[in-house]
Scaffold this active site. Structure first.
Site, PDB file in Angstrom:
ATOM      1  N   SER A  10       3.734   2.289   8.452  1.00 32.43           N
ATOM      2  CA  SER A  10       3.509   1.346   7.363  1.00 32.43           C
ATOM      3  C   SER A  10       4.831   1.112   6.654  1.00 32.43           C
ATOM      4  CB  SER A  10       2.507   1.923   6.365  1.00 32.43           C
ATOM      5  OG  SER A  10       1.236   1.873   6.921  1.00 32.43           O
TER       6      SER A  10
ATOM      7  N   ASP B  40       1.168  -7.673   2.284  1.00 31.75           N
ATOM      8  CA  ASP B  40       1.266  -6.228   2.004  1.00 31.75           C
ATOM      9  C   ASP B  40       2.727  -5.782   1.858  1.00 31.75           C
ATOM     10  OD1 ASP B  40       0.855  -3.537   1.790  1.00 31.75           O
ATOM     11  OD2 ASP B  40      -0.480  -3.365   3.515  1.00 31.75           O
TER      12      ASP B  40
ATOM     13  N   HIS C 192       0.820  -1.214   0.000  1.00 32.86           N
ATOM     14  CA  HIS C 192       0.000   0.000   0.000  1.00 32.86           C
ATOM     15  C   HIS C 192       0.857   1.269   0.000  1.00 32.86           C
ATOM     16  CE1 HIS C 192       0.027  -0.012   4.581  1.00 32.86           C
ATOM     17  NE2 HIS C 192      -0.063   1.290   4.407  1.00 32.86           N
TER      18      HIS C 192
END
Ligand code: ASP
Length: 739
Positions: free
Chosen positions: A651, A219, A82
């Site tokens: 992230s 991810d 992402h």
């Protein structure tokens, strides 16, 4: 002196509650014992040092938002899918749909260039509180104080950068200005895409599973930093070479067990742990419901359009994600804050604070909290007008932001021409025009305009409503059909052909005429309305609030010395640590700490875009073809949770074990943790990481890109890992940077 010691004080007072806190890497010495008691086998100096290579040299701020880590001697970077999503989307087309099919560079020559993507190393962080506060005295107003600090900041930055090349420096306030650090950075601007799994793996679970445990999302994506012949930053050039980094993270092949030590090292963006009652009430009762409503409205339009065609799916994939991520988080945040009775708890804390401050005769602490209550009340409408403006302008119809890109040429054509910069500007506008229209579906854009403009009119507080927007509405008799026509029917910014014509035959007169273009004029109204009516007053109040918050958090630390305090996240390098562990946030239910590939097959749902899988993935999983990536129990582990205190910006941060080896990649938090930016609860907050062995399995076994795994340093057991690059064992000349 008390103020200067705040950060250190905070570190010592927290040793009993290690999992809460995002620690400043230069101050880890104070919690080294606690970390080691948790299972760390390294010293604080192995994590952050300016005298020799340390873990921090392998961590980068990825494009200023996410985190990534260097995982090979050739500058290979690992981050989230992402985080690389907009680059993957940018390179996708119906012919080469990297979003759908994934992408794996077979050779270095196949790695894909990303205009404007950059990776930033934090070369060093130094406490400059004393220098920044030089000349500041008690009793100064917020603006007097801010003016002195701004001047000192300039001096510190200039002194820091003196005699250096390729470095940058900036100062950041911690704890609302109780301490300051100068951060020396190095930006690499040639960062190429190396690999990305299909979204069915990288985004498996989609919006349904986002912010939710149990999770089965792969991810991750891979990039590579390129440098000039001298290994220093260089803009893209075909002859650039892969960066030879100071440090890269070795990868643990041992897997992770429940209770193991974990740490997450990265760039947490923003937390607001110390907000007082009024500010939390504003978030829960006003900002979140309105922002959720605005985003829900555009998501309904975008999701339907994306389902209707693969082309629109590619066009809106990245935009949809950036809208839906915070949208869903805010829903969870409001639930969590209500469930935990956060507002009442804030009230109780403030009552106890006032009582103690009175008993101890701390008038300044009393005054600070009283002022905050008043200021937060006063700021409500201003905050709302800012929030509504941001939602509408940056997450609503795209035409305004696009027209804004032409501001320079419209206003300064002659200047650009005389400075010889016109051609460069026109080329850049041609390319932004091409990418804008490549990813635009006109009916979707118009539907967003129609629905969000109505919400803008409803939610923008009257006191800050730009007169020009009222005029626009009146001119169109308040009818949406007329507004749409007068904007999209007449504006050159809605007409690719006309715009390209203009860019191919540029003239000062033609661009000057655009001042009257309806989209440009409306962008100006909106933007100038905000700059004129909202921003100055907002900044003034915000400075005052920050100034009172500085005293308030200082008061908290002094009045309640046994409680937990750590500086709020501020997009600088931090370390958080905890354990691999599950949680039991809901009565009668417990979350395990890890998931396995079996769960991917259990969730598989053919035809459901969130849970569909490529056929070859299904057969590999059914065959249990896990190769050397299986855990000791024979399972392929996919994700795991830990008690590491993280937020957005973390992230892509590495999850690292006690030996300093990579065990996973942080990418999310559980549903019950979404309120942690405002109210952290150690019992229920868990971060979610993808297991690095699953990442390797996808690259090697699923994608057949074993050559990428070959360049990593895999370690088993107590094997020593060679992680410094031969000719780079020493740091770059940061020694030259002195305070
Ligand atoms: N999923 C988050 C993000 O998008 C990570 C987090 O906030 O925990 O940044």
């Amino acid at each position: 002196m008390k103020k200067i010691c705040f950060a250190l004080f905070v570190l010592t007072s927290l040793q009993l509650h290690a999992t809460e806190g995002m620690w400043i890497p230069t101050l880890l010495g104070a919690i080294e014992d606690d970390m080691q008691a948790f299972g760390l086998q390294l010293s604080a100096d192995d994590i952050y040092s300016i005298n020799h290579s340390s873990l921090k040299d392998a961590i980068v701020h990825f494009n200023g938002g996410c985190t990534a880590e260097v995982i090979s001697k050739d500058g290979l970077l690992l981050t989230n899918h992402h985080c690389g999503y907009s680059q993957i989307q940018y390179h996708s087309s119906l012919e080469n749909n990297y979003l759908k099919d994934g992408f794996w560079a077979k050779t270095r020559a196949d790695e894909v260039v990303n205009p404007s993507l950059y990776a930033t190393f934090s070369v060093r962080l130094d406490d400059v509180t004393k220098q920044l506060l030089d000349g500041v005295t008690e009793g100064m107003t917020a603006s007097e104080r801010a003016a002195i600090i701004a001047k000192n900041e300039e001096k510190v930055v200039a002194a820091t950068l003196e005699g250096t090349t390729n470095l940058d420096a900036f100062v950041r306030a911690y704890n609302y200005g109780n301490s300051y650090f100068v951060i020396v950075t190095k930006d690499y601007t040639d960062v190429r895409l190396v690999g990305a799994p299909p979204s069915a793996i990288g985004k498996f679970g989609g919006d349904t599973d986002n912010w939710v445990w149990p999770r089965h999302t792969g991810d991750f994506s891979l990039f590579r930093i390129y440098a000039g012949a001298d290994n220093e930053p260089a803009d893209y050039a075909p002859e650039n070479k892969p960066l030879q980094p100071i440090m890269h993270l070795p990868i643990s092949m041992d897997g992770i067990e429940k209770g193991d030590f974990t740490m997450v090292f990265g760039f947490p963006g923003r937390t607001e742990q110390y907000l007082t009652t009024g500010a939390v009430e504003y978030v829960v009762e006003t900002a979140n419901p309105i922002r959720i409503h605005m985003r829900e409205t555009s998501l309904e339009i975008i999701d339907a359009a994306m389902r209707s065609s693969e082309k629109i799916h590619i066009q809106y994939a990245a935009k949809q994600s950036s809208i839906s991520n915070a949208y869903k988080k805010w829903i969870g945040q409001n639930n969590g804050l209500k469930e935990l009775n956060a507002i009442q708890k804030k009230k109780d804390l403030e009552k106890a604070y006032m009582e103690l401050a009175k008993v101890k005769g701390k008038q300044n602490y009393l005054n600070a909290l009283e002022s905050l209550t008043k200021l937060n009340e006063e700021a409500k409408d201003l905050k709302l007008s800012r929030d509504v403006f941001i939602e509408y302008f940056f997450y609503g119809p795209e035409i305004f932001g696009f027209a804004r890109g032409f501001d320079g040429i419209i206003k300064n054509y002659a200047k650009l021409e005389s400075e010889g910069k016109l051609e460069e500007q026109i080329e850049s506008l041609k390319s932004s025009t091409a990418s804008h229209f490549k990813d635009l579906h006109a009916p979707t854009e118009k539907a967003i305009f129609e629905n969000l403009t109505a919400l803008y009119f409803d939610y923008m507080p009257q006191a800050y409503f730009p007169q020009e927007m009222t005029d626009f509405k009146t001119k169109n008799k308040g009818e949406m059909g007329r507004m749409l026509k007068s904007l999209y029917g007449k504006s050159v910014f809605a007409n690719e052909e006309a715009l390209n014509k203009l860019l191919s035959n540029p003239s000062e007169k033609a661009f000057a005429k655009l001042k009257k273009d309806p989209a440009y004029a409306l962008y100006q109204s909106l933007f100038n309305g905000y700059l004129r009516d909202v921003r100055p007053e907002y900044s003034r109040l915000n400075n005052e609030i920050d100034e009172q918050m500085r005293v308030y958090v200082q008061g908290l630390a002094e009045l309640f010395p046994n409680k937990e305090y750590s500086p709020d996240a501020n997009s600088t390098l931090r370390l958080t640590y905890g354990k691999a562990e599950g949680s039991a946030p809901v009565d009668g239910m417990a979350y395990k700490f890890c998931t396995t590939a079996d769960g991917i097959l259990q969730k598989f749902y053919s035809g459901n875009p969130d849970f569909d899988l490529p056929a070859d993935m299904i057969s590999l999983l059914e065959e249990e073809n896990y190769g050397r990536y299986a855990h000791t129990d024979g399972e392929l582990r996919v994700c795991f949770t830990g008690s590491n205190h993280t937020t957005g910006g973390n992230s892509g941060s590495p999850a690292i074990n006690g030996k300093g080896h990579l065990i996973g990649l942080n990418f999310d938090r559980s549903w019950e943790s979404t309120m942690s930016d405002i109210y952290y609860d150690a019992g229920r907050c868990r971060n979610i990481m993808v297991d690095v062995k699953y990442v390797l399995w996808v690259i090697d076994v699923y994608a057949g890109a074993g050559h990428i795994v070959d360049e990593m340093t895999l370690v088993w057991g107590d094997e020593a890992a060679e992680t410094e690059t031969e000719n780079q064992g020493e740091l770059t000349p940061i020694e030259a940077v002195s305070q």
